[in-house]
Design a protein around this motif. Structure first.
Motif, PDB file in Angstrom:
ATOM      1  N   THR A 155      40.113  60.505  82.965  1.00 51.42           N
ATOM      2  CA  THR A 155      39.423  61.634  83.774  1.00 51.42           C
ATOM      3  C   THR A 155      39.544  61.019  85.175  1.00 51.42           C
ATOM      4  O   THR A 155      39.564  61.851  86.129  1.00 51.42           O
ATOM      5  CB  THR A 155      37.690  61.405  83.321  1.00 51.42           C
ATOM      6  OG1 THR A 155      37.971  62.040  82.007  1.00 51.42           O
ATOM      7  CG2 THR A 155      37.072  62.076  84.232  1.00 51.42           C
ATOM      8  N   ARG A 164      30.302  56.401  77.037  1.00 49.19           N
ATOM      9  CA  ARG A 164      31.718  56.847  77.227  1.00 49.19           C
ATOM     10  C   ARG A 164      31.629  58.153  78.035  1.00 49.19           C
ATOM     11  O   ARG A 164      32.512  58.288  79.081  1.00 49.19           O
ATOM     12  CB  ARG A 164      32.440  57.168  76.000  1.00 49.19           C
ATOM     13  CG  ARG A 164      33.771  57.510  76.026  1.00 49.19           C
ATOM     14  CD  ARG A 164      34.725  57.503  74.737  1.00 49.19           C
ATOM     15  NE  ARG A 164      33.754  58.380  73.864  1.00 49.19           N
ATOM     16  CZ  ARG A 164      33.998  58.457  72.529  1.00 49.19           C
ATOM     17  NH1 ARG A 164      34.540  57.665  71.824  1.00 49.19           N
ATOM     18  NH2 ARG A 164      33.264  59.303  71.914  1.00 49.19           N
ATOM     19  N   VAL A 165      30.973  58.983  77.679  1.00 50.94           N
ATOM     20  CA  VAL A 165      30.845  60.186  78.226  1.00 50.94           C
ATOM     21  C   VAL A 165      30.037  60.238  79.741  1.00 50.94           C
ATOM     22  O   VAL A 165      30.503  60.733  80.699  1.00 50.94           O
ATOM     23  CB  VAL A 165      29.637  61.158  77.508  1.00 50.94           C
ATOM     24  CG1 VAL A 165      29.418  62.423  78.281  1.00 50.94           C
ATOM     25  CG2 VAL A 165      30.608  61.660  76.302  1.00 50.94           C
ATOM     26  N   VAL A 171      34.823  67.189  79.885  1.00 52.35           N
ATOM     27  CA  VAL A 171      34.188  66.163  79.040  1.00 52.35           C
ATOM     28  C   VAL A 171      33.537  66.095  77.847  1.00 52.35           C
ATOM     29  O   VAL A 171      33.557  65.759  76.638  1.00 52.35           O
ATOM     30  CB  VAL A 171      33.294  65.082  79.966  1.00 52.35           C
ATOM     31  CG1 VAL A 171      32.697  63.843  79.292  1.00 52.35           C
ATOM     32  CG2 VAL A 171      33.837  64.692  81.423  1.00 52.35           C
ATOM     33  N   LYS A 217      35.882  67.649  75.152  1.00 53.51           N
ATOM     34  CA  LYS A 217      36.599  66.664  74.498  1.00 53.51           C
ATOM     35  C   LYS A 217      35.790  66.108  73.447  1.00 53.51           C
ATOM     36  O   LYS A 217      36.462  65.968  72.166  1.00 53.51           O
ATOM     37  CB  LYS A 217      36.905  65.782  75.539  1.00 53.51           C
ATOM     38  CG  LYS A 217      37.629  64.381  75.026  1.00 53.51           C
ATOM     39  CD  LYS A 217      38.808  64.506  74.094  1.00 53.51           C
ATOM     40  CE  LYS A 217      39.276  63.020  73.469  1.00 53.51           C
ATOM     41  NZ  LYS A 217      40.441  63.232  72.576  1.00 53.51           N
ATOM     42  N   GLU A 218      34.791  65.674  73.555  1.00 51.90           N
ATOM     43  CA  GLU A 218      33.847  64.873  72.861  1.00 51.90           C
ATOM     44  C   GLU A 218      33.466  66.072  71.612  1.00 51.90           C
ATOM     45  O   GLU A 218      33.134  65.408  70.434  1.00 51.90           O
ATOM     46  CB  GLU A 218      32.698  64.300  73.452  1.00 51.90           C
ATOM     47  CG  GLU A 218      32.819  63.421  74.654  1.00 51.90           C
ATOM     48  CD  GLU A 218      33.790  62.090  74.109  1.00 51.90           C
ATOM     49  OE1 GLU A 218      33.678  61.890  73.012  1.00 51.90           O
ATOM     50  OE2 GLU A 218      34.569  61.756  74.934  1.00 51.90           O
ATOM     51  N   ARG A 265      41.102  60.891  77.890  1.00 52.60           N
ATOM     52  CA  ARG A 265      40.390  60.197  78.805  1.00 52.60           C
ATOM     53  C   ARG A 265      40.660  59.587  80.035  1.00 52.60           C
ATOM     54  O   ARG A 265      40.353  58.539  80.345  1.00 52.60           O
ATOM     55  CB  ARG A 265      39.397  59.440  77.876  1.00 52.60           C
ATOM     56  CG  ARG A 265      38.784  59.970  76.769  1.00 52.60           C
ATOM     57  CD  ARG A 265      37.699  59.265  76.099  1.00 52.60           C
ATOM     58  NE  ARG A 265      37.064  59.681  74.967  1.00 52.60           N
ATOM     59  CZ  ARG A 265      37.386  59.673  73.559  1.00 52.60           C
ATOM     60  NH1 ARG A 265      38.268  59.063  73.280  1.00 52.60           N
ATOM     61  NH2 ARG A 265      36.646  60.519  72.775  1.00 52.60           N
ATOM     62  N   ARG A 299      32.550  58.948  82.285  1.00 50.68           N
ATOM     63  CA  ARG A 299      33.672  59.738  82.651  1.00 50.68           C
ATOM     64  C   ARG A 299      32.900  60.988  83.614  1.00 50.68           C
ATOM     65  O   ARG A 299      33.468  61.640  84.303  1.00 50.68           O
ATOM     66  CB  ARG A 299      34.239  60.366  81.433  1.00 50.68           C
ATOM     67  CG  ARG A 299      35.295  59.469  80.820  1.00 50.68           C
ATOM     68  CD  ARG A 299      35.652  59.735  79.577  1.00 50.68           C
ATOM     69  NE  ARG A 299      36.171  60.990  79.543  1.00 50.68           N
ATOM     70  CZ  ARG A 299      36.296  62.056  78.519  1.00 50.68           C
ATOM     71  NH1 ARG A 299      35.127  61.770  77.436  1.00 50.68           N
ATOM     72  NH2 ARG A 299      36.935  62.987  78.544  1.00 50.68           N
ATOM     73  N   GLU A 303      42.643  64.933  80.539  1.00 54.08           N
ATOM     74  CA  GLU A 303      41.214  64.720  79.801  1.00 54.08           C
ATOM     75  C   GLU A 303      41.274  64.405  78.289  1.00 54.08           C
ATOM     76  O   GLU A 303      40.306  63.784  77.869  1.00 54.08           O
ATOM     77  CB  GLU A 303      40.294  65.958  79.960  1.00 54.08           C
ATOM     78  CG  GLU A 303      39.912  66.219  81.629  1.00 54.08           C
ATOM     79  CD  GLU A 303      38.690  65.399  82.063  1.00 54.08           C
ATOM     80  OE1 GLU A 303      38.240  64.668  80.938  1.00 54.08           O
ATOM     81  OE2 GLU A 303      38.519  65.435  83.222  1.00 54.08           O
TER      82      GLU A 303
END
Length: 494
Positions: free
Chosen positions: A147, A6-7, A276, A279-280, A145, A10, A142
């Motif tokens: 992005t 996922r990271v 990114v 956020k995570e 997500r 993005r 963001e």
């Protein structure tokens, strides 16, 4: 989709968009610098830079608090109403009243060193739209997500901006005020198109209730350590710009600003990953161990990339300035070359600072920042003030400010690294950091020497030297993948 996938998706989307946007913005910036000349380009950046500093004291940590809190979970209408009231009601309208009605014209001209109230108000509006409104819209995107959408919109804005700058140059309409007006129009339109959509995507279901007091308490707890940081940050940033404009003049401000323009290239990858990563790490569902592994997995790779880009450009600073912005900026060579060292450790500083903010450790982030900034203010005076001043200085202009910035950047990032190591979030790898920069810089100069010997034309030698530098450093990475945090095909997490 796994966290790493996922990271990565993005990050790749953001990096691709940033390369396009930064390329377009860089060309537009070069055209503006060349079209305005060093003095007016310096005035433009002095105005925008002064309000970037003032926005720190207006924001008081509310912007990182907003993003961290919405990154954790969707929020109710009261949360967004409170933040909009603070941002638009207090920050924007309050400052507009102060600048437009309460400050005497003589004081406005004294603070902004001869600029009249109209241009000062215009610069404030531009800075606010860029640093507060567009940042808020980007954060909303963001947080859910989106992005690709946010970054695509930013690329479109950069393309439109470049087209408008070319048009203004063609019709001989380029000036400081016209640039400010088109920036306002571009970003207000962008915010109106994306803002409501992204806001709805972040709204919690209607059955989720939040009291005004609970929302206010969340902001207060997060922002409390950032309040003094905001005041000190304002003085620090404003002092740099003001002292350079006061003692060095608009032309030295232009030299400093063109150095910053070139230095942004080295931070492409780092700026692409920050939101990114934030956020995570901030999201409550993310496992602490996995978010820490994510942070460590990108740290060395991004440091290497920033160092590789900066060291590869430094030997060609004089030639690149002559080819892009012309003879009016010939005095900016040393300042620009030194400025290219700044983003190397700035990449580490941004990654490490983002991690501290995302885990809510605002106290450590603010303490390190305040120490660095409080040290910077007297040093900025010493390097810019002329030897004939009441308290004499070195009178080094833009070059002095850059030397100060690079030196204090090394100090503050070193402190960050030490603090993060103490809490188990990263290694003490100072030997790697400085050894890498020395090796890459030596390689870049050697490649330039060979290229100049083989090809006598300026552009040909730049291309040949750059290709040789890329090939040799690429071969070294293949042989020693740990240089960028890789062992075989796997990222090193600790």
């Amino acid at each position: 989709m796994r966290l790493s996938e996922r990271v990565l998706t993005r990050f790749v989307a953001t990096l691709a968009a940033n390369i396009l946007r930064t390329g377009l913005s860089f060309v537009a910036g070069i055209l503006i610098a060349r079209g305005l000349g060093a003095a007016d380009y310096g005035n433009l950046n002095f105005l925008l830079g002064s309000f970037a500093a003032i926005n720190l004291i207006l924001d008081l940590g509310s912007s990182p608090a907003f993003y961290t809190l919405i990154a954790r979970r969707k929020r109710g209408p009261r949360f967004f109403s409170l933040y909009l009231l603070w941002t638009l009601g207090v920050q924007f309208c309050g400052m507009l009243l102060i600048l437009g009605l309460f400050l005497p014209s003589s004081l406005v001209q004294r603070i902004w060193l001869g600029h009249d109230r109209n241009i000062v108000l215009l610069a404030f509006a531009v800075s606010f739209v860029l640093t507060q409104i567009w940042t808020m819209v980007s954060q909303l995107g963001e947080a859910v997500r989106k992005t690709v959408i946010v970054q695509s919109a930013a690329v479109v804005q950069a393309l439109v901006h470049l087209v408008l700058i070319v048009g203004l140059l063609h019709f001989h309409l380029l000036s400081v005020s016209t640039i400010l007006w088109i920036l306002i129009a571009e970003f207000v339109l962008l915010a109106l198109i994306l803002g409501p959509w992204m806001l709805r995507a972040n709204l919690a279901p209607s059955d989720v209730e939040e009291s005004w007091s609970s929302v206010l308490k969340e902001f207060a707890v997060y922002c409390r350590p950032m309040v003094i940081y905001g005041f000190v940050g304002f003085v620090y940033q404003f002092a740099d710009r003001w002292l350079l404009q006061k003692f060095g003049g608009a032309k030295q401000q232009g030299f400093f600003s063109i150095g910053q323009q070139f230095a942004t290239i080295s931070l492409l990858a780092t700026t692409s990953i920050l939101n990114v990563l934030w956020k995570e790490v901030a999201e409550e569902k993310a496992e602490p161990g996995r978010s820490l592994a994510l942070y460590n997995s990108i740290r060395r790779a991004l440091y290497f990339l920033a160092a590789w880009l900066s060291c590869g450009v430094i030997p060609y600073t004089r030639e690149l300035l002559a080819l892009t912005v012309g003879a009016d900026y010939s005095g900016a060579t040393l300042a620009t070359a030194l400025m290219l060292f700044y983003p190397i450790h700035q990449s580490l500083g941004q990654i490490q600072g983002t991690y501290l903010l995302a885990i809510g450790n605002t106290r450590a982030h603010a303490a390190i920042g305040m120490f660095s900034m409080l040290t910077s203010i007297p040093v900025a005076y010493f390097v810019t003030a002329p030897p004939t001043a009441f308290i004499p200085g070195l009178g080094l202009g833009a070059t002095g400010v850059v030397i100060k910035m690079v030196s204090l950047q090394l100090l503050s990032v070193g402190l960050q690294t030490f603090v993060l190591h103490r809490i188990g979030a990263g290694p003490l790898d100072f030997v790697y950091q400085f050894g890498l920069v020395a090796a890459l810089l030596g390689l870049a100069w050697a490649c330039k020497f060979v290229a100049v010997y083989l090809t006598h034309a300026t552009i040909a030698s730049i291309i040949a030297g750059g290709l040789l530098y890329a090939i040799i450093s690429g071969l070294v990475i293949v042989r020693i993948p740990d240089m960028i945090g890789l062992q075989g095909r796997r990222l090193v997490y600790s």
